[in-house]
Design a protein around this motif. Structure first.
Motif, PDB file in Angstrom:
ATOM      1  N   ARG A 336       0.809  -1.166   0.059  1.00 42.77           N
ATOM      2  CA  ARG A 336      -0.015  -0.041  -0.077  1.00 42.77           C
ATOM      3  C   ARG A 336       0.992   1.263  -0.062  1.00 42.77           C
ATOM      4  O   ARG A 336       1.792   1.287   0.669  1.00 42.77           O
ATOM      5  CB  ARG A 336      -0.931  -0.030   1.071  1.00 42.77           C
ATOM      6  CG  ARG A 336      -1.847  -1.280   1.107  1.00 42.77           C
ATOM      7  CD  ARG A 336      -2.855  -1.402   2.435  1.00 42.77           C
ATOM      8  NE  ARG A 336      -2.516  -0.440   3.411  1.00 42.77           N
ATOM      9  CZ  ARG A 336      -3.498   0.164   4.059  1.00 42.77           C
ATOM     10  NH1 ARG A 336      -4.590   0.301   3.626  1.00 42.77           N
ATOM     11  NH2 ARG A 336      -3.015   0.968   5.168  1.00 42.77           N
ATOM     12  N   PHE A 337       0.506   2.202  -0.600  1.00 44.90           N
ATOM     13  CA  PHE A 337       1.438   3.453  -1.171  1.00 44.90           C
ATOM     14  C   PHE A 337       0.802   4.637  -0.350  1.00 44.90           C
ATOM     15  O   PHE A 337      -0.269   4.779   0.084  1.00 44.90           O
ATOM     16  CB  PHE A 337       1.277   3.613  -2.450  1.00 44.90           C
ATOM     17  CG  PHE A 337       2.450   2.902  -3.116  1.00 44.90           C
ATOM     18  CD1 PHE A 337       3.316   3.406  -3.978  1.00 44.90           C
ATOM     19  CD2 PHE A 337       2.240   1.482  -3.195  1.00 44.90           C
ATOM     20  CE1 PHE A 337       4.175   2.666  -4.733  1.00 44.90           C
ATOM     21  CE2 PHE A 337       2.987   0.788  -3.968  1.00 44.90           C
ATOM     22  CZ  PHE A 337       3.998   1.227  -4.835  1.00 44.90           C
ATOM     23  N   PHE A 338       1.863   5.582  -0.187  1.00 48.92           N
ATOM     24  CA  PHE A 338       1.840   7.002   0.265  1.00 48.92           C
ATOM     25  C   PHE A 338       1.497   6.978   1.747  1.00 48.92           C
ATOM     26  O   PHE A 338       1.798   6.095   2.639  1.00 48.92           O
ATOM     27  CB  PHE A 338       0.406   7.519  -0.446  1.00 48.92           C
ATOM     28  CG  PHE A 338       0.716   7.524  -1.920  1.00 48.92           C
ATOM     29  CD1 PHE A 338       2.121   7.640  -2.619  1.00 48.92           C
ATOM     30  CD2 PHE A 338      -0.302   7.845  -2.698  1.00 48.92           C
ATOM     31  CE1 PHE A 338       2.028   7.199  -3.790  1.00 48.92           C
ATOM     32  CE2 PHE A 338      -0.229   7.761  -4.272  1.00 48.92           C
ATOM     33  CZ  PHE A 338       1.025   7.369  -4.777  1.00 48.92           C
ATOM     34  N   SER A 339       0.857   8.094   2.228  1.00 50.45           N
ATOM     35  CA  SER A 339       0.799   8.377   3.679  1.00 50.45           C
ATOM     36  C   SER A 339       0.625   7.329   4.570  1.00 50.45           C
ATOM     37  O   SER A 339       1.143   7.052   5.724  1.00 50.45           O
ATOM     38  CB  SER A 339       0.249   9.538   3.823  1.00 50.45           C
ATOM     39  OG  SER A 339       0.789  10.747   3.346  1.00 50.45           O
ATOM     40  N   TYR A 340      -0.699   6.788   4.459  1.00 50.53           N
ATOM     41  CA  TYR A 340      -1.230   5.665   5.373  1.00 50.53           C
ATOM     42  C   TYR A 340      -0.814   4.161   4.768  1.00 50.53           C
ATOM     43  O   TYR A 340      -1.353   3.322   5.237  1.00 50.53           O
ATOM     44  CB  TYR A 340      -2.783   5.909   5.407  1.00 50.53           C
ATOM     45  CG  TYR A 340      -3.256   6.718   6.527  1.00 50.53           C
ATOM     46  CD1 TYR A 340      -2.512   6.970   7.613  1.00 50.53           C
ATOM     47  CD2 TYR A 340      -4.503   7.389   6.289  1.00 50.53           C
ATOM     48  CE1 TYR A 340      -3.003   7.691   8.774  1.00 50.53           C
ATOM     49  CE2 TYR A 340      -5.026   8.112   7.330  1.00 50.53           C
ATOM     50  CZ  TYR A 340      -4.329   8.302   8.438  1.00 50.53           C
ATOM     51  OH  TYR A 340      -4.842   9.132   9.386  1.00 50.53           O
ATOM     52  N   GLY A 341       0.277   4.237   3.945  1.00 51.92           N
ATOM     53  CA  GLY A 341       0.562   2.893   3.251  1.00 51.92           C
ATOM     54  C   GLY A 341       1.780   2.323   4.068  1.00 51.92           C
ATOM     55  O   GLY A 341       1.924   2.382   5.227  1.00 51.92           O
ATOM     56  N   ASP A 342       2.360   1.158   3.524  1.00 51.16           N
ATOM     57  CA  ASP A 342       3.217   0.301   4.054  1.00 51.16           C
ATOM     58  C   ASP A 342       4.647   1.142   3.985  1.00 51.16           C
ATOM     59  O   ASP A 342       5.001   2.284   3.509  1.00 51.16           O
ATOM     60  CB  ASP A 342       3.495  -0.953   3.279  1.00 51.16           C
ATOM     61  CG  ASP A 342       2.063  -1.772   3.484  1.00 51.16           C
ATOM     62  OD1 ASP A 342       1.563  -1.712   4.613  1.00 51.16           O
ATOM     63  OD2 ASP A 342       1.610  -2.086   2.275  1.00 51.16           O
ATOM     64  N   ALA A 343       5.836   0.247   4.357  1.00 52.45           N
ATOM     65  CA  ALA A 343       7.081   1.027   4.587  1.00 52.45           C
ATOM     66  C   ALA A 343       8.153   0.266   4.027  1.00 52.45           C
ATOM     67  O   ALA A 343       7.844  -1.216   3.691  1.00 52.45           O
ATOM     68  CB  ALA A 343       7.285   1.250   6.043  1.00 52.45           C
ATOM     69  N   MET A 344       9.355   0.744   3.756  1.00 53.64           N
ATOM     70  CA  MET A 344      10.629   0.106   3.641  1.00 53.64           C
ATOM     71  C   MET A 344      11.425   0.273   4.268  1.00 53.64           C
ATOM     72  O   MET A 344      11.749   1.746   5.147  1.00 53.64           O
ATOM     73  CB  MET A 344      10.988   0.209   1.954  1.00 53.64           C
ATOM     74  CG  MET A 344      11.137   1.569   1.609  1.00 53.64           C
ATOM     75  SD  MET A 344      11.987   1.827  -0.077  1.00 53.64           S
ATOM     76  CE  MET A 344      10.650   0.976  -1.075  1.00 53.64           C
ATOM     77  N   LEU A 345      12.412  -0.465   4.561  1.00 53.14           N
ATOM     78  CA  LEU A 345      13.619  -0.109   5.260  1.00 53.14           C
ATOM     79  C   LEU A 345      14.950  -0.257   4.471  1.00 53.14           C
ATOM     80  O   LEU A 345      15.072  -1.512   3.784  1.00 53.14           O
ATOM     81  CB  LEU A 345      13.927  -1.131   6.504  1.00 53.14           C
ATOM     82  CG  LEU A 345      15.260  -1.229   7.184  1.00 53.14           C
ATOM     83  CD1 LEU A 345      15.718   0.257   7.768  1.00 53.14           C
ATOM     84  CD2 LEU A 345      15.510  -2.381   8.445  1.00 53.14           C
ATOM     85  N   ILE A 346      15.743   0.406   4.144  1.00 50.70           N
ATOM     86  CA  ILE A 346      16.679   0.457   3.248  1.00 50.70           C
ATOM     87  C   ILE A 346      18.199   0.155   4.046  1.00 50.70           C
ATOM     88  O   ILE A 346      18.451   1.349   4.715  1.00 50.70           O
ATOM     89  CB  ILE A 346      16.702   1.681   2.273  1.00 50.70           C
ATOM     90  CG1 ILE A 346      15.476   1.825   1.482  1.00 50.70           C
ATOM     91  CG2 ILE A 346      17.962   1.558   1.178  1.00 50.70           C
ATOM     92  CD1 ILE A 346      15.328   2.960   0.801  1.00 50.70           C
TER      93      ILE A 346
END
Length: 347
Positions: A336-346
């Motif tokens: 899920r994208f954008f403000s209320y979406g999911d996340a990534m750790l780089i």
């Protein structure tokens, strides 16, 4: 690079209109820059990637209920006013956006009800105005009234009315210093339980403040991205945070910027020997490829809009080809994208 390089086809059904039921139950994509490996976890698994002595930099800004709804005097036309920043404490003048802009001109008077009115005294941008607010009361009573009448400033692309739950969910659990008109969304995934896990593991949770305006979310309207100008945002980094982060740099520990706002803040105050300096002021730092990062060696971030300055920063950190590949995988796997979406750790 060009703005069009950062475009991608985005299925509208992946735009998150609501947050996940539990903050730390969001999906978490892990990107390993060196190996190019990509993993798929939940945000509550974040602690597995950090060890004792590592540090996370949290933006403790608090979202202000910046969206007011009122009516024009005489015509009674409905007007939306978005409070960007207070310009003068005594005169109660504010830099605002108005919608619909074509209906609001210098000299127009607006009524927000409950004794709060305003008068447009100048123009700024196409939708921008200088608004002088009027209220019969002390400054504390005036601010209290704005907070009571104001709505949570959800981004326009969420395209729904705000709900009572947004007051809590469009705010990090560690928010302290009020002043943002947009949430530092990478931080929305942290739960009290997860923060406690990180603390117990010996990870340093340090704080900076960067009050987000709308500049990060405005479209880049030039093809040559080096010509784009960011809006200035107020930033504060204290000596304690600098001491902890500089010790972590010396010890070669992981330093994770939680969100693009935290990354922008720390990259705005780097010393000549690549340490973090205390800072109090304004930053219009715009980070895009190619760029050499000085402080953080990892970042937590959400999935951003095509052609956005946020995606450009993340591409500078990750590598353009790898981040665009990761976004295509995210679309395939229904992140899920954008403000209320999911996340990534780089990493």
């Amino acid at each position: 690079m060009r703005t069009s390089d950062f475009n991608f086809n985005f299925p509208s059904d992946l735009l998150a209109k609501y947050p996940s039921q539990e903050r730390d139950e969001s999906k978490l994509m892990i990107i390993h820059r060196n190996s190019k490996k990509i993993e798929h976890k939940l945000f509550k698994d974040l602690h597995q990637y950090f060890e004792e002595g590592d540090s996370m930099i949290l933006n403790n800004t608090k979202v202000f209920p910046a969206r007011l709804f009122g009516n024009k005097e005489k015509t009674d036309a409905k007007i939306e006013v978005f409070l960007l920043r207070e310009l003068d404490h005594k005169d109660r003048t504010w830099d605002v956006l108005v919608d619909p802009a074509r209906k609001v001109r210098v000299g127009n008077k607006l009524n927000f009800g409950h004794g709060l009115t305003g008068e447009v005294i100048d123009n700024t941008t196409s939708r921008g105005r200088i608004l002088q607010l009027h209220f019969d009361g002390t400054h504390e009573e005036f601010i209290k009234k704005i907070k009571k009448l104001g709505n949570t400033p959800l981004p326009k692309y969420i395209n729904r009315l705000t709900e009572e739950s947004d007051k809590e969910r469009y705010q990090t659990i560690y928010a302290k210093k009020e002043g943002s008109v947009a949430a530092p969304t990478a931080g929305l995934h942290f739960s009290k339980h997860l923060l406690k896990k990180l603390e117990i593991k010996g990870i340093n949770l340090v704080e900076i403040t960067l009050h987000l305006g709308l500049g990060s979310f405005l479209p880049v309207e030039v093809e040559d991205i080096s010509k784009h100008k960011m809006d200035s945002e107020k930033c504060f980094i204290n000596e304690k945070t600098c001491r902890i982060i500089n010790n972590a740099i010396q010890a070669k520990k992981k330093i994770c910027a939680v969100g693009t706002s935290s990354m922008r803040a720390i990259e705005s105050s780097v010393s000549s020997n690549k340490n973090l300096n205390p800072f109090l002021g304004w930053t219009n730092k715009f980070i895009f490829p190619p760029y050499n990062f000085s402080i953080a060696n990892s970042i937590i971030t959400n999935f951003h809009m095509p052609k956005s300055t946020l995606l450009m920063m993340v591409a500078a950190f990750t590598g353009f080809d790898l981040i665009m590949k990761a976004y295509q995988i995210a679309i395939q796997k229904k992140y899920r994208f954008f403000s209320y979406g999911d996340a990534m750790l780089i990493l």
